[in-house]
Design an enzyme around this catalytic site. Sequence first.
Site, short mmCIF file in Angstrom:
data_model
loop_
_atom_site.label_atom_id
_atom_site.label_comp_id
_atom_site.label_asym_id
_atom_site.label_seq_id
_atom_site.Cartn_x
_atom_site.Cartn_y
_atom_site.Cartn_z
N LYS A 8 0.74 -1.24 -0.18
CA LYS A 8 -0.18 -0.29 0.49
C LYS A 8 0.60 1.33 0.38
O LYS A 8 0.91 2.00 -0.88
CB LYS A 8 -1.16 -0.08 1.45
CG LYS A 8 -2.18 0.62 1.03
CD LYS A 8 -2.87 0.42 2.36
CE LYS A 8 -2.54 0.48 4.07
NZ LYS A 8 -3.31 1.01 5.09
N ARG A 57 -10.90 3.94 9.65
CA ARG A 57 -10.90 2.57 9.66
C ARG A 57 -12.86 1.73 10.55
O ARG A 57 -12.53 0.67 11.22
CB ARG A 57 -10.93 2.44 10.74
CG ARG A 57 -8.50 2.70 11.36
CD ARG A 57 -8.09 1.85 12.46
NE ARG A 57 -7.20 2.42 12.06
CZ ARG A 57 -5.63 2.27 11.10
NH1 ARG A 57 -6.47 0.93 11.61
NH2 ARG A 57 -4.93 2.39 11.57
N ARG A 100 10.64 -13.53 4.93
CA ARG A 100 11.36 -12.76 4.43
C ARG A 100 13.05 -12.77 5.74
O ARG A 100 12.28 -13.12 6.58
CB ARG A 100 10.58 -11.13 5.45
CG ARG A 100 9.61 -11.28 3.96
CD ARG A 100 9.17 -9.69 4.17
NE ARG A 100 8.76 -9.65 5.43
CZ ARG A 100 7.29 -8.57 5.63
NH1 ARG A 100 6.68 -8.16 4.25
NH2 ARG A 100 6.90 -8.27 6.73
N ARG A 138 16.71 -11.84 10.83
CA ARG A 138 14.27 -12.44 10.33
C ARG A 138 14.28 -11.95 11.82
O ARG A 138 14.11 -11.74 13.15
CB ARG A 138 14.25 -13.49 10.90
CG ARG A 138 14.89 -14.06 9.34
CD ARG A 138 14.54 -15.94 9.66
NE ARG A 138 15.36 -16.81 8.74
CZ ARG A 138 14.97 -16.66 7.68
NH1 ARG A 138 13.24 -16.92 7.04
NH2 ARG A 138 15.39 -17.42 6.48
N ARG A 175 -2.67 -11.38 11.43
CA ARG A 175 -2.02 -9.86 11.07
C ARG A 175 -4.07 -9.93 9.57
O ARG A 175 -4.53 -8.72 9.34
CB ARG A 175 -1.29 -9.59 10.60
CG ARG A 175 -0.04 -8.57 11.59
CD ARG A 175 0.52 -8.28 10.75
NE ARG A 175 1.24 -8.62 9.67
CZ ARG A 175 2.66 -8.93 10.04
NH1 ARG A 175 3.15 -8.66 11.86
NH2 ARG A 175 3.57 -10.02 9.50
#
Length: 226
Positions: free
Chosen positions: A21, A96, A135, A168, A180
Amino acid sequence: MNEVTTTPAVLILLGPPGAGKGTQARLLEERFGLIQLSTGDLLRAAVAAGTPAGRAAKSVMEAGGLVSDDTVLAILADRMAGADVRAGVILDGFPRTAGQAEALDGLLARTGQKVGAAISLEVDDEAMVGRVAGRFTCATCGEGYHDTGKPTARAGTCDKCGGTAFKRRADDNAETARARLQAYHAQTAPLIAHYRTLGVLESVDAMGAIGDIADALGTIVARQTG
Ligand SMILES: [Zn+2]
């Protein structure tokens, strides 16, 4: 282009963490001269400027409270009246809730404006979890890698700087990523419904290349900015 009579576009960008985003908002700012307004930035700027709404927000935040919707809206209204807001704004993080969305509609209606498009960056949840969970970054230069998506050319050695230490993040695991995403969907569902009812909801597949996503967003935004 007719900057004198064109009403600034009001766009809302919705997307879960990791959907890109921020990157896409920056690209839209550059291409269309839009201004991205996140709630945090708005509050900080208003507090720094010492506007009446900013002072109200400051006292609430100093007391550890949540700034009310009315105050956020007042700050948003001040900001949207700014001389630099010509092409339009991209709202990020506000509204929101459905209540905030309705309040925003009311605020915009006072100046003859409305939300032009609420753009939802659509992701494949499990693919997102896989992206986040693999990641890691070079501890020396910060170059980003991924176990399967972008491994180092030589195992254990950074392609960029030759460093051998990697980091990490503790929250970059599948369980946290899934939680999440679930929280995001739960929070966003009422907003999606609100903007679908208004007929301004747009969906963009956010799983492709950054350039492709930017093109899809650009097509939608071009209709709004004339
Ligand atoms: Zn490195």
